[in-house]
Design a protein around this motif. Sequence first.
Motif, mmCIF file in Angstrom:
data_model
loop_
_atom_site.group_PDB
_atom_site.id
_atom_site.type_symbol
_atom_site.label_atom_id
_atom_site.label_comp_id
_atom_site.label_asym_id
_atom_site.label_seq_id
_atom_site.Cartn_x
_atom_site.Cartn_y
_atom_site.Cartn_z
ATOM 1 N N LEU A 336 2.127 6.111 1.731
ATOM 2 C CA LEU A 336 1.328 6.080 0.510
ATOM 3 C C LEU A 336 0.476 7.340 0.372
ATOM 4 C CD1 LEU A 336 0.221 2.341 0.495
ATOM 5 C CD2 LEU A 336 1.674 3.453 -1.195
ATOM 6 N N THR A 337 -0.033 7.826 1.482
ATOM 7 C CA THR A 337 -0.810 9.071 1.444
ATOM 8 C C THR A 337 0.060 10.226 0.991
ATOM 9 O OG1 THR A 337 -2.288 8.313 3.212
ATOM 10 C CG2 THR A 337 -2.172 10.683 2.818
ATOM 11 N N GLN A 338 1.257 10.320 1.546
ATOM 12 C CA GLN A 338 2.149 11.438 1.236
ATOM 13 C C GLN A 338 2.680 11.375 -0.187
ATOM 14 O OE1 GLN A 338 5.064 11.010 4.353
ATOM 15 N NE2 GLN A 338 3.861 12.187 5.832
ATOM 16 N N MET A 339 3.050 10.186 -0.637
ATOM 17 C CA MET A 339 3.722 10.058 -1.923
ATOM 18 C C MET A 339 2.767 9.940 -3.101
ATOM 19 S SD MET A 339 6.778 7.444 -0.767
ATOM 20 C CE MET A 339 7.593 7.451 -2.340
ATOM 21 N N LEU A 340 1.618 9.286 -2.901
ATOM 22 C CA LEU A 340 0.763 8.938 -4.040
ATOM 23 C C LEU A 340 -0.685 9.384 -3.876
ATOM 24 C CD1 LEU A 340 2.177 5.342 -4.631
ATOM 25 C CD2 LEU A 340 2.611 7.355 -6.045
ATOM 26 N N ASN A 341 -0.959 10.203 -2.862
ATOM 27 C CA ASN A 341 -2.315 10.725 -2.660
ATOM 28 C C ASN A 341 -3.336 9.612 -2.490
ATOM 29 O OD1 ASN A 341 -4.198 12.894 -2.444
ATOM 30 N ND2 ASN A 341 -4.855 12.526 -4.545
ATOM 31 N N ILE A 342 -2.967 8.586 -1.732
ATOM 32 C CA ILE A 342 -3.879 7.477 -1.477
ATOM 33 C C ILE A 342 -4.754 7.824 -0.269
ATOM 34 C CG2 ILE A 342 -4.059 5.042 -0.895
ATOM 35 C CD1 ILE A 342 -2.917 5.620 -3.690
ATOM 36 N N SER A 343 -6.060 7.656 -0.423
ATOM 37 C CA SER A 343 -6.964 7.927 0.696
ATOM 38 C C SER A 343 -7.985 6.817 0.905
ATOM 39 C CB SER A 343 -7.693 9.257 0.476
ATOM 40 O OG SER A 343 -8.404 9.246 -0.742
ATOM 41 N N HIS A 344 -8.008 5.820 0.029
ATOM 42 C CA HIS A 344 -8.935 4.693 0.160
ATOM 43 C C HIS A 344 -8.096 3.411 0.209
ATOM 44 C CE1 HIS A 344 -11.994 7.616 -0.902
ATOM 45 N NE2 HIS A 344 -11.318 7.896 -1.998
ATOM 46 N N TYR A 345 -8.092 2.754 1.361
ATOM 47 C CA TYR A 345 -7.205 1.620 1.570
ATOM 48 C C TYR A 345 -7.974 0.301 1.642
ATOM 49 C CZ TYR A 345 -3.777 5.166 2.829
ATOM 50 O OH TYR A 345 -2.941 6.254 2.809
ATOM 51 N N ILE A 346 -7.567 -0.628 0.783
ATOM 52 C CA ILE A 346 -8.024 -2.011 0.890
ATOM 53 C C ILE A 346 -6.864 -2.783 1.505
ATOM 54 C CG2 ILE A 346 -8.913 -4.024 -0.332
ATOM 55 C CD1 ILE A 346 -9.570 -2.098 -2.669
ATOM 56 N N THR A 347 -7.048 -3.340 2.687
ATOM 57 C CA THR A 347 -5.943 -4.028 3.365
ATOM 58 C C THR A 347 -6.226 -5.528 3.420
ATOM 59 O OG1 THR A 347 -6.967 -3.610 5.532
ATOM 60 C CG2 THR A 347 -5.357 -2.018 4.750
ATOM 61 N N SER A 348 -5.173 -6.297 3.213
ATOM 62 C CA SER A 348 -5.249 -7.752 3.296
ATOM 63 C C SER A 348 -4.201 -8.215 4.294
ATOM 64 C CB SER A 348 -5.012 -8.381 1.913
ATOM 65 O OG SER A 348 -5.084 -9.786 1.972
ATOM 66 N N GLN A 349 -4.639 -8.812 5.399
ATOM 67 C CA GLN A 349 -3.744 -9.125 6.515
ATOM 68 C C GLN A 349 -3.623 -10.635 6.709
ATOM 69 O OE1 GLN A 349 -1.061 -9.067 8.702
ATOM 70 N NE2 GLN A 349 -1.768 -6.938 8.891
ATOM 71 N N ALA A 350 -2.360 -11.129 6.705
ATOM 72 C CA ALA A 350 -2.123 -12.561 6.895
ATOM 73 C C ALA A 350 -0.943 -12.833 7.811
ATOM 74 C CB ALA A 350 -1.888 -13.237 5.541
ATOM 75 N N ASN A 351 -0.440 -11.823 8.515
ATOM 76 C CA ASN A 351 0.717 -12.030 9.388
ATOM 77 C C ASN A 351 0.368 -13.009 10.509
ATOM 78 O OD1 ASN A 351 3.364 -10.929 9.101
ATOM 79 N ND2 ASN A 351 2.430 -8.895 9.004
ATOM 80 N N PRO A 352 1.150 -14.073 10.696
ATOM 81 C CA PRO A 352 0.788 -15.091 11.689
ATOM 82 C C PRO A 352 0.752 -14.572 13.117
ATOM 83 C CG PRO A 352 2.983 -15.491 10.771
ATOM 84 C CD PRO A 352 2.357 -14.439 9.932
ATOM 85 N N HIS A 353 1.522 -13.503 13.427
ATOM 86 C CA HIS A 353 1.514 -12.976 14.797
ATOM 87 C C HIS A 353 0.422 -11.934 15.014
ATOM 88 C CE1 HIS A 353 3.926 -10.144 12.476
ATOM 89 N NE2 HIS A 353 3.747 -9.244 13.414
ATOM 90 N N ILE A 354 -0.292 -11.560 13.939
ATOM 91 C CA ILE A 354 -1.330 -10.546 14.042
ATOM 92 C C ILE A 354 -2.730 -11.134 13.879
ATOM 93 C CG2 ILE A 354 -2.264 -8.471 12.934
ATOM 94 C CD1 ILE A 354 0.283 -8.049 14.575
#
Length: 491
Positions: A336-354
């Motif tokens: 995302l950084t390389q393709m779309l110049n994203i530098s501010h990340y909002i992450t939402s994590q729900a993986n059961p193993h994580i």
Amino acid sequence: MVTRLAATVRLRKLQRELDQATSYAAWLAVATELDTLTGAADWRANDGSELLPVMEIRRSIATLRRMREAGETWPLTKKFQELLFRHQGEFTHPELYQVARSGTLHVVTDFLDEIEACLHYLIALEVDDVGDDYKLAQLKRVGRVYGRPALLLSGGALLGLYHFGVIKTLFEQDLLPRTISGSSMGSIMAAWTCCHTDDELRTLFGDLSLINTDALQRLPMREILKQRTVMDQPKLLKFLGTVLPDMTFDESLRHSRRIVNITVSPLNKVQTPRLLNYLSAPEALVRHAVLASCAVPLVFKPVQLMARQRGEVRPWMENELWVDGSVSGDLPFTQLTQMLNISHYITSQANPHIVPFLSLQPERGGVVPAMARMGGNLVRKGSAEVFDVARRHAPRGLLRDVFATAHAVSDQVYAGTDMHIQLPFRPALYAKVLSNPSYKEFQAYIRLGERATWPKLAMIRDRTRLSRLFGTYIGILMRRMAAPSAPRPGA
């Protein structure tokens, strides 16, 4: 003694009210009162904090305000850019949002307010030989250096319904980024959001019963043994047809003005993981990309991606099959950084193993949380190195593929550094991870997502404010250039 006891009782009562709040407005009212009682409100107003060079920031605010009120142009433009880039990194420390629930130091808001006032003044200003084309070019340049925000949604099977509450909250607070990425279950949520306009989303959020949740169906045992997969994939594709319009990645962007990004992992180990969006796969069909991203090995079959070219649907990268995006690209920060110049990340994590492991790493400061985070990172890094050695030395075949998959899963970053929203670890939720939710369960997941997002809104609002502001004014300038007679901002 009586006063202290009464204060303790009041604090406990407010904490219960905070945990039981049914709206952000109610949550914020209680959070603000808690900040007052605990002294956090005084901390917000104090200019003596060691977390920021407060006096230097105050001088910068005063300089910008003085130049703006004096009607300066070129000197203000240069000073605006200088001070913007000088201070932007200072506001990124997570500790700034770990003291008070309702927000951070007032000096942060004061600085952002003045930056916005200066930008509004400069865009509205009429100066000879300085047209909107020049202003637009300069604003795009500054905006590109500052970067753009994105929302990244993890996999998670049924647990990924929690993302819906995150999306709903950000949308209602006008904080939903235009760029959204999703893997596996997160890809359904990302595509659903990006294939609908704001008005369409308001209608769907207004009546959740309009949203189909009948997505999964287990195969009969005879078919499981025959197909070597557990779930009915045509059933999932039929479900996707009820919640996602028949669009390519390029068409979804033009329809909603949002950029959907979907990660898929290659079945062929010679291939590399892909981030599909309007740049990398403009003609690819979003539904089939989502189907591939949801193709958990042994649960669903690998998927051939499809594209619509000149009105005809045909295979995209013919003869290449793709599986669950979470395997090697759950949260695609680098792409995302390389393709779309994203530098501010909002992450939402729900993986059961994580989620269980991340739940052992609290965000608050202190020695014990720091040791917990360090221990968790050492275990994850150590596991990744072990699987890396195993995959490189194992004989070719199934065993090497298993080690390669284990390495890909363990050697990932599963959380953002600060704007991270995480599903609470609740073992009872795991019993139905591959089943369809009831309407009541669907609502419960939404509420989990909302409540997890509310404490992060102050940080998200501040951290993304300038990026959102740049986007707003770029849109104003582009519309103004297309229609010269339109009123100027501030006129």
